[in-house]
Design an enzyme around this catalytic site. Structure first.
Site, mmCIF file in Angstrom:
data_model
loop_
_atom_site.group_PDB
_atom_site.id
_atom_site.type_symbol
_atom_site.label_atom_id
_atom_site.label_comp_id
_atom_site.label_asym_id
_atom_site.label_seq_id
_atom_site.Cartn_x
_atom_site.Cartn_y
_atom_site.Cartn_z
ATOM 1 N N ASP A 118 0.785 -1.250 0.000
ATOM 2 C CA ASP A 118 0.000 0.000 0.000
ATOM 3 C C ASP A 118 0.811 1.292 0.000
ATOM 4 O O ASP A 118 0.440 2.260 0.692
ATOM 5 C CB ASP A 118 -0.958 0.016 1.210
ATOM 6 C CG ASP A 118 -1.929 -1.142 1.204
ATOM 7 O OD1 ASP A 118 -1.914 -1.939 0.245
ATOM 8 O OD2 ASP A 118 -2.702 -1.267 2.169
ATOM 9 N N GLU A 166 -4.622 -0.763 -1.302
ATOM 10 C CA GLU A 166 -5.919 -0.855 -0.620
ATOM 11 C C GLU A 166 -6.907 0.024 -1.379
ATOM 12 O O GLU A 166 -6.618 1.190 -1.662
ATOM 13 C CB GLU A 166 -5.810 -0.383 0.836
ATOM 14 C CG GLU A 166 -7.148 -0.493 1.562
ATOM 15 C CD GLU A 166 -7.085 -0.089 3.037
ATOM 16 O OE1 GLU A 166 -5.983 0.122 3.556
ATOM 17 O OE2 GLU A 166 -8.163 0.014 3.650
ATOM 18 N N LYS A 223 -6.573 -4.918 -2.989
ATOM 19 C CA LYS A 223 -7.193 -5.569 -1.828
ATOM 20 C C LYS A 223 -8.232 -4.644 -1.198
ATOM 21 O O LYS A 223 -7.996 -3.447 -1.031
ATOM 22 C CB LYS A 223 -6.114 -5.950 -0.804
ATOM 23 C CG LYS A 223 -5.330 -4.799 -0.213
ATOM 24 C CD LYS A 223 -4.162 -5.338 0.601
ATOM 25 C CE LYS A 223 -3.410 -4.270 1.338
ATOM 26 N NZ LYS A 223 -4.157 -3.565 2.374
ATOM 27 N N LYS A 226 -7.547 -4.829 5.007
ATOM 28 C CA LYS A 226 -6.230 -4.450 5.533
ATOM 29 C C LYS A 226 -5.198 -5.532 5.196
ATOM 30 O O LYS A 226 -4.072 -5.229 4.841
ATOM 31 C CB LYS A 226 -6.302 -4.217 7.055
ATOM 32 C CG LYS A 226 -7.324 -3.157 7.474
ATOM 33 C CD LYS A 226 -7.097 -1.834 6.778
ATOM 34 C CE LYS A 226 -8.117 -0.772 7.218
ATOM 35 N NZ LYS A 226 -8.083 0.422 6.360
ATOM 36 N N THR A 252 0.506 0.771 6.677
ATOM 37 C CA THR A 252 1.195 1.226 7.860
ATOM 38 C C THR A 252 1.615 0.008 8.676
ATOM 39 O O THR A 252 0.991 -1.054 8.584
ATOM 40 C CB THR A 252 0.303 2.158 8.719
ATOM 41 O OG1 THR A 252 -0.827 1.414 9.198
ATOM 42 C CG2 THR A 252 -0.160 3.353 7.951
ATOM 43 N N CYS A 256 -1.919 -2.430 7.931
ATOM 44 C CA CYS A 256 -1.898 -3.357 6.792
ATOM 45 C C CYS A 256 -0.656 -4.241 6.752
ATOM 46 O O CYS A 256 -0.731 -5.395 6.308
ATOM 47 C CB CYS A 256 -2.067 -2.577 5.488
ATOM 48 S SG CYS A 256 -3.726 -1.878 5.347
ATOM 49 N N GLN A 296 8.495 -13.447 21.268
ATOM 50 C CA GLN A 296 8.249 -14.879 21.524
ATOM 51 C C GLN A 296 8.894 -15.767 20.461
ATOM 52 O O GLN A 296 8.256 -16.677 19.912
ATOM 53 C CB GLN A 296 6.743 -15.152 21.588
ATOM 54 C CG GLN A 296 6.021 -14.362 22.679
ATOM 55 C CD GLN A 296 4.560 -14.738 22.752
ATOM 56 O OE1 GLN A 296 4.214 -15.863 23.093
ATOM 57 N NE2 GLN A 296 3.694 -13.786 22.444
HETATM 58 N N1 TIU Z 1 -2.563 0.393 4.315
HETATM 59 C C1 TIU Z 1 -3.038 0.684 5.526
HETATM 60 O O1 TIU Z 1 -2.383 0.483 6.520
HETATM 61 N N2 TIU Z 1 -4.284 1.252 5.568
HETATM 62 C C2 TIU Z 1 -4.732 2.008 6.602
HETATM 63 O O2 TIU Z 1 -5.887 2.392 6.626
HETATM 64 N N3 TIU Z 1 -3.820 2.319 7.551
HETATM 65 C C3 TIU Z 1 -3.995 3.131 8.636
HETATM 66 O O3 TIU Z 1 -3.085 3.202 9.450
HETATM 67 N N4 TIU Z 1 -5.105 3.824 8.767
#
Ligand code: TIU
Length: 314
Positions: A118, A166, A223, A226, A252, A256, A296
């Protein structure tokens, strides 16, 4: 004839005694394969690669300048073909080791893909959807340059790259109502935003940033969720291409990237996450998102950084 002269005079092309062994034409192979048993030294492999490359160049020169001297090249062709056909698979199937936490991550290049999550304009560019929601996009933009360097090295090594985005269909038929209304924001997915309709396929903001733009041969997974495995053909593509391990980058970290790593882990893939190639709008989530992966004994995967992966690629 210049090509022939150059070919004969080139030290790297002088055939060794071993190369002058007769060709067994009935089997169409050189009677002695210098790589047989995989015991030849690395130096001899490289020597053969260079000789193969020079051989191809010489062949081209000979064909353009003096088509009547093919017989000069013919004795070299089995060696050239053997070297190229042996070395390429050998390089792709060797095991590389990346210094990582909780311990080293090992992979065979042929069976490991770079999965970039993304890296879209709406999340990373000033004026996009992410910034419109009040997020600090500079936290994500730090990951662009390390990704660019890793992607360049990965492509140069001839390894597989897959990108994700996304987003949703323009008619919103794959957008769950719960996702549409979540956040109680005035502007939400599907509405007109600063870079076209927000997170809608085909809109400018939905596209991947220029710095990491996919090549035509690199699959792009669209996609709706997430995780990159949910409602996509990612798993089928990885299976069809013999991929067992993933280097996962993008944004992020806690949303995702983490969701995808967890989905991949449950499907049997080993995931390595380079920490400088992933980004979160929130520094504390960046830190904890990475800790959760490697905790872990590597409960979801491994964490390293781009420079350690580049070292392993050599
Ligand atoms: N790609 C992704 O992480 N989509 C999000 O919406 N991330 C957020 O942190 N909001």
């Amino acid at each position: 004839m210049v090509g022939l002269y150059w070919f004969r005079g080139c030290k790297g092309l002088q055939p060794s005694k071993r190369d002058r062994r007769p060709v067994d034409r009935s089997q169409n192979v050189v009677s002695s394969n210098p790589f047989q048993g995989g015991m030849a030294s690395v130096r001899s492999h490289f020597s053969f690669v260079f000789r193969a490359l020079y051989g191809f160049l010489a062949l081209i020169m000979l064909q353009t300048e003096d088509p009547g001297v093919d017989h000069v090249v013919a004795p070299y062709l089995p060696s050239i073909t053997s070297a190229v056909c042996t070395i390429l698979p050998m390089r792709m199937n060797r095991t590389l080791s990346v210094d990582a936490e909780p311990y080293e991550f090992e992979f065979e290049p042929a069976h490991c893909a770079l999965l970039i999550i993304d890296m879209q304009r709406d999340f990373l560019e000033p004026g996009g959807f992410g910034e419109m929601l009040g997020n600090d996009v500079s936290q994500l933009r730090r990951a662009i340059d390390p990704n660019r360097k890793l992607l360049s090295a990965w492509r140069s090594a001839g390894l597989q790259v897959i990108h994700t985005r996304e987003g949703h269909r323009p008619d919103l038929s794959d957008l769950p109502p719960a996702k549409k209304i979540r956040g109680r924001s005035e502007t939400s997915i599907g509405d007109e935003g600063p870079m076209g309709r927000i997170l809608i396929r085909g809109e400018p903001g939905h596209d991947i940033i220029r710095e990491l733009y996919p090549l035509p041969a690199e699959p792009v997974i669209d996609k709706p969720g997430k995780g990159a495995f949910f409602a996509t053909d990612l798993h089928a593509i990885l299976q069809n291409r013999g991929i067992q391990k993933l280097v996962v980058t993008g944004v992020t970290t806690e949303v995702c990237v983490n969701t995808t790593v967890r989905e991949a882990n449950d499907r049997g893939y080993d995931c390595l996450v380079p920490e400088d190639c992933v980004g979160s709008y929130f520094p504390e989530f960046q830190e904890m998102g990475l800790k959760m992966i490697k905790a872990q004994g590597g409960i979801f995967g491994w964490v390293s950084d781009s420079s350690r992966i580049l070292s392993a690629l050599g």
